[in-house]
Write an enzyme that holds these catalytic residues in place. Structure first.
Site, PDB file in Angstrom:
ATOM      1  N   ASP A 143       1.621  -7.501  -4.208  1.00 52.54           N
ATOM      2  CA  ASP A 143       0.726  -7.273  -3.134  1.00 52.54           C
ATOM      3  C   ASP A 143       1.104  -8.415  -1.972  1.00 52.54           C
ATOM      4  O   ASP A 143       1.489  -9.550  -2.168  1.00 52.54           O
ATOM      5  CB  ASP A 143      -0.816  -7.529  -3.393  1.00 52.54           C
ATOM      6  CG  ASP A 143      -1.643  -7.211  -2.286  1.00 52.54           C
ATOM      7  OD1 ASP A 143      -2.149  -6.440  -2.230  1.00 52.54           O
ATOM      8  OD2 ASP A 143      -1.911  -8.180  -1.559  1.00 52.54           O
ATOM      9  N   SER A 144       1.225  -7.997  -0.735  1.00 57.32           N
ATOM     10  CA  SER A 144       1.713  -8.662   0.402  1.00 57.32           C
ATOM     11  C   SER A 144       1.057 -10.087   0.567  1.00 57.32           C
ATOM     12  O   SER A 144       1.442 -11.389   1.071  1.00 57.32           O
ATOM     13  CB  SER A 144       1.633  -8.066   1.600  1.00 57.32           C
ATOM     14  OG  SER A 144       0.424  -8.088   2.396  1.00 57.32           O
ATOM     15  N   THR A 202       0.840  -1.228  -0.136  1.00 57.95           N
ATOM     16  CA  THR A 202       0.062   0.003  -0.141  1.00 57.95           C
ATOM     17  C   THR A 202       0.920   1.285  -0.069  1.00 57.95           C
ATOM     18  O   THR A 202       0.326   2.175  -0.367  1.00 57.95           O
ATOM     19  CB  THR A 202      -0.703  -0.036   1.384  1.00 57.95           C
ATOM     20  OG1 THR A 202      -1.762  -1.089   1.331  1.00 57.95           O
ATOM     21  CG2 THR A 202      -1.827   1.290   1.293  1.00 57.95           C
ATOM     22  N   GLN A 212      -4.163 -19.921  20.695  1.00 56.17           N
ATOM     23  CA  GLN A 212      -5.035 -19.091  19.829  1.00 56.17           C
ATOM     24  C   GLN A 212      -5.003 -17.699  20.340  1.00 56.17           C
ATOM     25  O   GLN A 212      -5.349 -16.732  19.778  1.00 56.17           O
ATOM     26  CB  GLN A 212      -6.336 -19.704  19.615  1.00 56.17           C
ATOM     27  CG  GLN A 212      -6.558 -20.897  18.983  1.00 56.17           C
ATOM     28  CD  GLN A 212      -7.920 -21.712  18.879  1.00 56.17           C
ATOM     29  OE1 GLN A 212      -8.824 -20.668  19.239  1.00 56.17           O
ATOM     30  NE2 GLN A 212      -8.010 -22.861  18.658  1.00 56.17           N
ATOM     31  N   THR A 259       1.268  -4.895   4.237  1.00 48.42           N
ATOM     32  CA  THR A 259       1.027  -5.086   6.007  1.00 48.42           C
ATOM     33  C   THR A 259       0.498  -6.496   6.193  1.00 48.42           C
ATOM     34  O   THR A 259       0.691  -7.084   7.374  1.00 48.42           O
ATOM     35  CB  THR A 259       0.177  -4.016   6.795  1.00 48.42           C
ATOM     36  OG1 THR A 259      -1.051  -4.130   5.997  1.00 48.42           O
ATOM     37  CG2 THR A 259       0.618  -2.641   6.549  1.00 48.42           C
ATOM     38  N   ASP A 260      -0.319  -7.167   5.313  1.00 49.63           N
ATOM     39  CA  ASP A 260      -1.059  -8.171   5.413  1.00 49.63           C
ATOM     40  C   ASP A 260      -0.105  -9.333   6.013  1.00 49.63           C
ATOM     41  O   ASP A 260      -0.516 -10.259   6.893  1.00 49.63           O
ATOM     42  CB  ASP A 260      -2.086  -8.662   4.444  1.00 49.63           C
ATOM     43  CG  ASP A 260      -3.117  -7.708   4.276  1.00 49.63           C
ATOM     44  OD1 ASP A 260      -3.658  -6.972   5.338  1.00 49.63           O
ATOM     45  OD2 ASP A 260      -3.709  -7.886   3.208  1.00 49.63           O
TER      46      ASP A 260
END
Length: 354
Positions: free
Chosen positions: A71-72, A27, A291, A103-104
């Site tokens: 794109d990540s 981004t 988790q 960022t992903d």
């Protein structure tokens, strides 16, 4: 595959420090295009036009741009190895590295690089943005400029940071302790199980007791093998035998990161316990992580995890899932005996677990 351009800066004071920026995509590097009425990747050769503040920095900056920007969501182990090799090739030419990344999957890349770059003694800072650099309210400029300043910062001619980190929204995090927790706020990353390494306000304040020590005589070793025959198995109430068996029975599977409840707890129904033992006996490594954000696996603390301990499930302690899956790829890719692989998973390689 890539080209390098030099950015003109003031280069006084810290002018002997050379920073290599590696632009992978994401981004941050998007600007408004009037023809398409949308955002498009910009040519980093024109970055001074989009970020004139760079010209006022007093150290050398070069930018290496991937020919094909990613794109990540398309990031993968092959690219991680490519990044590690680039850093290895340029290691003695530059003093530090800043990676611009979506960022992903940034926490996955940071974790993988922390294992691939053994004996790293220079800063490798990943950063990005929630809004493109071409948007008025962008966070890209502050993230990028401060990441550069941290990468160039030195004390007694040695780098302040000598590990893989993520800088985002005024905080510096150990890369293999970070995870993305926000998609709509600027504070995109957190590190629940390890303190922040630095906070950038009017001054950059370093949390020195938690920063990796600099060992100038250590020789960088770049690893180039990651085994992708791994999977993440998230346990949930009502998970069926059919689902678990189909996942554990994937052809060629070598390792599983199992996300369990709380402090490492899982169902105690007989079919589940039998399946775990069956596939562990077949040589599949099962790596137990919590988790919970900020969770820590303590196998055997409760009865619901005692059997896992007995049959050879490996505890991932306070690892994030991102750090666990990349560590599993790294360990499985090493030319070591099976018992050594399981042992290496139990202990910290690059500060990823307590």
């Amino acid at each position: 595959m890539y080209n390098i351009i030099k950015i003109n800066t003031k280069t006084h004071g810290k002018g002997d420090v050379k920073v290599l920026v590696i632009y992978t995509g994401g981004t941050l590097g998007m600007v408004y295009d009037a023809k398409s009425d949308g955002l498009v990747p910009f040519d980093f050769a024109q970055i001074p036009e989009n970020l004139p503040e760079m010209a006022r920095l007093d150290f050398d900056i070069s930018v290496l741009t991937f020919d094909t920007l990613l794109d990540s969501s398309n990031m993968n182990p092959t690219v991680w190895i490519t990044l590690a090799k680039i850093i290895g090739e340029k290691y003695y030419e530059y003093d530090s590295f800043v990676i611009l990344h979506g960022t992903d999957t940034m926490a996955y890349t940071a974790s993988a690089l922390s294992y691939l770059l053994e004996n790293l003694n220079k800063p490798v800072i990943l950063t990005g943005a929630q809004l493109p650099i071409g948007v008025a309210r962008t966070d890209a400029k502050e993230n990028f400029i401060t990441a550069l300043e941290i990468a160039a910062d030195r004390i007694n001619n040695a780098p302040v940071i000598s590990e893989v980190c993520i800088y985002f929204n005024s905080i510096l995090l150990r890369g293999n302790r970070a995870r993305k927790n926000e998609s709509v706020q600027f504070n995109a990353f957190e590190s629940e199980n390890y303190p922040v390494l630095a906070e950038a306000g009017v001054k950059i304040e370093y949390n020195k007791p938690y920063i990796k020590h600099h060992h100038p005589n250590a020789k960088l070793i770049v690893h180039d093998c990651l085994d992708e025959n791994v999977v993440i198995l998230k346990i949930f109430p009502g998970i069926s035998e059919k689902v678990v068996r189909s996942i554990l029975g994937i052809e060629g599977l070598k390792g599983v990161v199992m996300e369990t409840f709380g402090s490492g707890n899982a169902p105690t129904v007989q079919w589940f316990l039998d399946l775990m033992k069956e596939f562990i006996d077949k040589g599949i490594i099962i790596y137990n992580v919590s988790q919970c954000n900020g969770g820590r696996v303590t196998q055997g603390h409760y009865q619901t995890s005692q059997y896992l301990q007995e049959i050879g499930v490996v505890s991932g302690a306070d690892l994030t899932t991102e750090a666990a899956i990349t560590k599993l790829m790294y360990v499985l890719g090493q030319n070591t005996y099976f018992a050594e692989k399981k042992k290496n998973l139990k202990y910290s390689i690059a500060g990823e677990m307590s």
